[in-house]
Design an enzyme around this catalytic site. Structure first.
Site, PDB file in Angstrom:
ATOM      1  N   HIS A  14      43.950  33.701  55.703  1.00  0.00           N
ATOM      2  CA  HIS A  14      43.763  33.355  54.276  1.00  0.00           C
ATOM      3  C   HIS A  14      43.974  31.848  54.141  1.00  0.00           C
ATOM      4  CE1 HIS A  14      44.420  34.246  49.783  1.00  0.00           C
ATOM      5  NE2 HIS A  14      44.445  32.921  49.915  1.00  0.00           N
ATOM      6  N   HIS A  16      42.527  28.044  52.180  1.00  0.00           N
ATOM      7  CA  HIS A  16      41.678  27.285  51.251  1.00  0.00           C
ATOM      8  C   HIS A  16      41.342  25.943  51.881  1.00  0.00           C
ATOM      9  CE1 HIS A  16      42.447  30.041  47.872  1.00  0.00           C
ATOM     10  NE2 HIS A  16      43.608  30.200  48.480  1.00  0.00           N
ATOM     11  N   LYS A 100      36.009  38.870  48.905  1.00  0.00           N
ATOM     12  CA  LYS A 100      37.280  38.602  48.239  1.00  0.00           C
ATOM     13  C   LYS A 100      37.254  39.044  46.783  1.00  0.00           C
ATOM     14  CE  LYS A 100      41.250  36.728  47.240  1.00  0.00           C
ATOM     15  NZ  LYS A 100      42.205  35.809  47.833  1.00  0.00           N
ATOM     16  N   HIS A 137      43.334  39.634  46.009  1.00  0.00           N
ATOM     17  CA  HIS A 137      44.426  38.930  45.328  1.00  0.00           C
ATOM     18  C   HIS A 137      45.015  39.957  44.365  1.00  0.00           C
ATOM     19  CE1 HIS A 137      46.368  35.235  43.520  1.00  0.00           C
ATOM     20  NE2 HIS A 137      46.698  36.214  42.686  1.00  0.00           N
ATOM     21  N   HIS A 175      48.613  37.823  50.705  1.00  0.00           N
ATOM     22  CA  HIS A 175      49.821  37.081  50.301  1.00  0.00           C
ATOM     23  C   HIS A 175      50.788  37.933  49.493  1.00  0.00           C
ATOM     24  CE1 HIS A 175      47.290  36.595  46.807  1.00  0.00           C
ATOM     25  NE2 HIS A 175      46.632  35.569  47.260  1.00  0.00           N
ATOM     26  N   ASP A 248      47.600  30.996  53.139  1.00  0.00           N
ATOM     27  CA  ASP A 248      47.259  30.620  51.770  1.00  0.00           C
ATOM     28  C   ASP A 248      47.500  29.131  51.558  1.00  0.00           C
ATOM     29  OD1 ASP A 248      46.312  30.844  49.218  1.00  0.00           O
ATOM     30  OD2 ASP A 248      48.112  31.808  48.405  1.00  0.00           O
TER      31      ASP A 248
END
Ligand code: NCD
Ligand code: ZN
Length: 346
Positions: A14, A16, A100, A137, A175, A248
């Site tokens: 995970h 970004h 996602k 999420h 997460h 994350d």
């Protein structure tokens, strides 16, 4: 004598990476230690179609340092209007690894997210049929739900009903931040795994709020009470193959974090492996680090572990990391575990 451990090169399930200048600045921080990463699609505008994912993948490859064999594993951002045929084609050709699900409004750049799971059932049914995993999420967004309860309410009202309706859908609860979520994953018989971030193994909500507000510890889902952090540590270090690393790592520039309305996200790509070695050693579980960071993730996704290795050496003097990394958009503060780290990737 210095202590060393050698593990299979880890993956980040995970991550970004953003785009443009930010992508160029943060990608090397991950590629230095990780073989692969699941790339989050919450750009502005989000990565919604197979074409978007192909174009984003090309931009990532273009930003990679020459000779680096880091592999981005692309995802599509599920919206109320996502086309099941487009998803199936992208998965079949190996362009995407997962889809996602962001509940609309749950976190940074999630405005185009799903407003009601009912709207995406045809896509989810197709994904279950073809074996395409769904990354979730897991937070509800209702204004009446306390921010510290959003994960557990999501399990009861969305995740559990979804798993009952579609038991063949392979899900990653991302997460996780609560004992409730860790227990829920452990109780599942199949098709459910969870990622845990580096920072949620280290901070609880006091770190964010006591002695002055610490914007660099603010992320979503927000860190919870200490007993939840301890439960996450137990899950991560237990060797249970349903738990694996998803950092994350989510870069925002300092002005965007240190603001009257600061962005959510912790940037930990730079020192995650040093933090994890510290955590696992502290819990007497260094032998479980490889499972958590390098083996459990690929096994759940049906992929081979990386062939390359990663070596960490423990030294007697603290590892030096930059407080922040420079980007053309401004500095991005690196996660501070609050104590010195002694494990260094070599
Ligand atoms: C992420 C981001 O900044 O994109 N922020 C965060 O606090 N984790 C979004 C997310 O994964 O929720
Ligand atoms: Zn994220």
């Amino acid at each position: 004598m210095s202590q060393t451990i050698t593990i299979t090169r880890p993956d980040d399930w995970h991550l970004h990476l953003r785009d443009d200048e930010m992508l160029r600045a943060v990608l090397p921080e991950t590629a230095r230690h990780f073989g692969r990463a699941i790339i989050m699609p919450n750009l502005v505008p989000p990565v919604v179609t197979a074409n978007d994912a192909a174009a984003y993948r090309a931009r990532i490859m273009d930003a990679l340092p020459i000779g680096d064999d880091f592999q981005p594993l692309m995802t599509l951002y599920l919206t109320d209007k996502t086309n099941a045929v487009d998803v199936a084609a992208a998965y079949a050709e190996g362009l995407i690894t997962a889809v996602k699900l962001y509940p609309a409004g749950a976190t940074t750049n999630s405005d185009s997210g799903v407003t009601d799971i009912k709207h995406v059932m045809p896509v989810l049914e197709e994904m279950a049929a073809i074996g395409c995993p769904l990354c979730i999420h897991g937070e509800v967004t209702g204004a009446d739900i306390d921010i510290f309860d959003r994960e557990s309410v999501f399990i009861d009202t969305v995740l559990d009903p979804l798993r009952r309706a579609l038991p063949e859908l392979k899900i990653i609860s991302e997460h996780i931040t609560t004992k409730t979520a860790a227990d829920y994953v452990m109780a599942a018989d199949k098709n459910l795994a969870a990622t845990i971030t580096t920072h949620h193994l280290i901070i609880n909500r006091n770190h964010i709020l006591v002695g002055g507000i610490k914007p660099h510890y603010y992320c979503l889902p927000i860190a919870k009470r200490e007993h939840h952090r301890i439960a996450l540590r137990k899950a991560a270090t237990s060797g249970d193959a349903r738990f694996f690393l998803g950092t994350d790592s989510a870069p925002h520039t300092d002005p965007n974090k240190e603001s009257a309305c600061g962005c959510a996200g912790v940037f930990s790509a730079t020192n995650t492996m040093s933090c994890l070695a510290h955590v696992f050693e502290e819990d007497g579980a260094l032998d479980k680090l490889e499972g958590f960071a390098s083996l459990n993730g690929p096994a759940y996704y049906g992929l081979q572990p990386n062939r390359a290795k990663l070596m960490l050496v423990k030294s007697s003097t603290p590892v030096e990391y930059p407080v922040s990394i420079e980007t053309r958009d401004g500095p991005v503060t690196v996660f501070d575990p609050g104590y010195p780290l002694f494990w260094r990737v070599v």
